[in-house]
Design a protein around this motif. Structure first.
Motif, PDB file in Angstrom:
ATOM      1  N   VAL A 298       0.796  -1.229   0.000  1.00  0.00           N
ATOM      2  CA  VAL A 298       0.000   0.000   0.000  1.00  0.00           C
ATOM      3  C   VAL A 298       0.826   1.276   0.000  1.00  0.00           C
ATOM      4  CG1 VAL A 298      -1.913  -1.170   1.170  1.00  0.00           C
ATOM      5  CG2 VAL A 298      -0.230   0.101   2.532  1.00  0.00           C
ATOM      6  N   GLY A 299       2.146   1.137   0.108  1.00  0.00           N
ATOM      7  CA  GLY A 299       2.919   2.371   0.153  1.00  0.00           C
ATOM      8  C   GLY A 299       4.411   2.137   0.150  1.00  0.00           C
ATOM      9  N   THR A 300       5.131   3.254   0.199  1.00  0.00           N
ATOM     10  CA  THR A 300       6.598   3.208   0.205  1.00  0.00           C
ATOM     11  C   THR A 300       7.128   4.154   1.286  1.00  0.00           C
ATOM     12  OG1 THR A 300       6.573   4.903  -1.495  1.00  0.00           O
ATOM     13  CG2 THR A 300       6.945   2.682  -2.252  1.00  0.00           C
ATOM     14  N   VAL A 301       8.360   3.885   1.684  1.00  0.00           N
ATOM     15  CA  VAL A 301       9.010   4.700   2.705  1.00  0.00           C
ATOM     16  C   VAL A 301      10.046   5.593   2.023  1.00  0.00           C
ATOM     17  CG1 VAL A 301      10.364   4.632   4.835  1.00  0.00           C
ATOM     18  CG2 VAL A 301       8.663   2.846   4.379  1.00  0.00           C
ATOM     19  N   GLU A 302      10.060   6.862   2.454  1.00  0.00           N
ATOM     20  CA  GLU A 302      10.994   7.846   1.882  1.00  0.00           C
ATOM     21  C   GLU A 302      11.696   8.592   3.014  1.00  0.00           C
ATOM     22  OE1 GLU A 302       7.871   9.291  -1.641  1.00  0.00           O
ATOM     23  OE2 GLU A 302       8.392  10.659  -0.015  1.00  0.00           O
TER      24      GLU A 302
END
Ligand code: MG
Length: 331
Positions: A298-302
């Motif tokens: 559902v998402g990514t880490v930045e």
């Protein structure tokens, strides 16, 4: 200041109360202690990582679609062990029962506890029962504590830029099921709690690849869990709204109730941050389990801070942690 219901809701207001409750000096037995405010503690004993946690359950009503206070009492503790990487081994159970409580209901509760224990291979090994006078309590309160063994401890603070965020299934089911039932909404009976032990899902995930961080999105829901994970790791999480698995029935009930399904409790789900190169493999491993078949990336880490959602209509907004749980007494 007096204690209010908001203080027990798991949101930002609860942090005020936690500042009082954590004014202890003896909070660490040599591993991960109370100050980490993770899902449980880790105590190194005899070369093993013993994971230790406790959870009290005051859910109203005690029987709800998809479960009851017995099942949630076992799953609440087992899941906190599981998201630390701990295989659940043994639980304790302390029950406080109101005078006049039906013994037949107690039998149902105990049978559900037994089913949940059987599912995750743990045992209830010690317990205590107290009865208080009528009016001294709303029916029954159950506290469980548990220990597990972690081959590899996984924290809630380990997100790294590049990681993918996986949720192990649909979000908001438990909180919306309990609230809809409590409010007497007739939704055709299609919304049931997701209450389940997640150890099986976790075990498959960690054997399939590198998991950097895990948390169970209980009180305060996904919004609370993902914000805590991002804040503790000092990173930004970018979530894609259209990728979030939410049942249509839960979405429409949430709309009717005026509640964000991302802010209500789940009782059989895990949020994970996993290494980018392992994300697809881990996702498939989770989906191979009956409690993970609706899992999604559902998402990514930045680099950065906060949790940002790319909305279905092409905008962006923050996913904020709830101030208090919009639905009290769901666990
Ligand atoms: Mg937890």
């Amino acid at each position: 200041m007096k204690v209010s219901l908001m203080h027990g809701a798991g949101g930002e207001v609860m942090q005020e109360l936690l500042r009082v409750l954590t004014k202890l000096t003896h909070t660490n037995a040599g591993g991960i202690g109370l100050e980490a405010l993770d899902d449980g503690a880790v105590i190194p004993i005899g070369g093993k990582n013993v994971v230790f946690t406790t959870d009290s359950h005051v859910i109203r009503p005690i029987f709800f679609p998809g479960g009851d206070i017995g099942r949630i009492s076992v799953c609440g503790t087992v899941n906190d062990l599981a998201v630390m990487g701990g295989r659940p081994v043994a639980l304790s159970c302390g029950m406080v029962i109101e005078e006049g409580f039906e013994v037949a209901d107690l039998e149902r509760i105990v049978a559900s506890m037994d089913d949940a224990l059987g599912e995750c291979g743990a045992s209830l090994v010690t317990g205590d029962t107290k009865v208080v006078e009528k009016g001294g309590l709303d029916g029954i309160m159950i506290n469980t504590a548990g220990i597990g063994i972690a081959e590899c401890v996984i924290r809630d603070n380990g997100l790294c830029p590049g990681d993918r965020i996986i949720v192990s299934g649909t979000l908001g089911d438990h909180g919306i099921a309990v609230l809809a039932h409590r409010e007497g909404f007739d939704l055709g009976g299609q919304i049931v709690s997701d209450v389940a032990p997640v150890w099986g899902v976790v075990e498959r995930a960690v054997s399939a690849g590198t998991v950097h961080a895990m948390k169970d999105p209980t009180r305060g829901g996904f919004a609370s869990a993902i914000n805590e994970m991002a804040r503790k790791a000092g990173v930004r999480v970018r979530v894609v709204e259209e990728d979030l698995p939410i049942r249509t029935s839960v979405r429409s009930a949430s709309g009717m109730l005026g509640i964000d399904p991302l802010q209500v409790a789940n009782e059989g789900k895990v949020v994970m941050g996993v290494a980018e190169e392992d994300a697809e493999t881990i996702l498939r491993a989770i989906q191979s389990h009956k409690y993970g078949k609706d899992a999604a990336i559902v998402g990514t880490v930045e680099e950065g801070a906060h949790v940002i959602m790319e909305t279905a209509i092409g905008g962006e907004r923050f996913i904020e942690p709830p101030i208090g749980d919009p639905v009290p007494r769901v666990c």
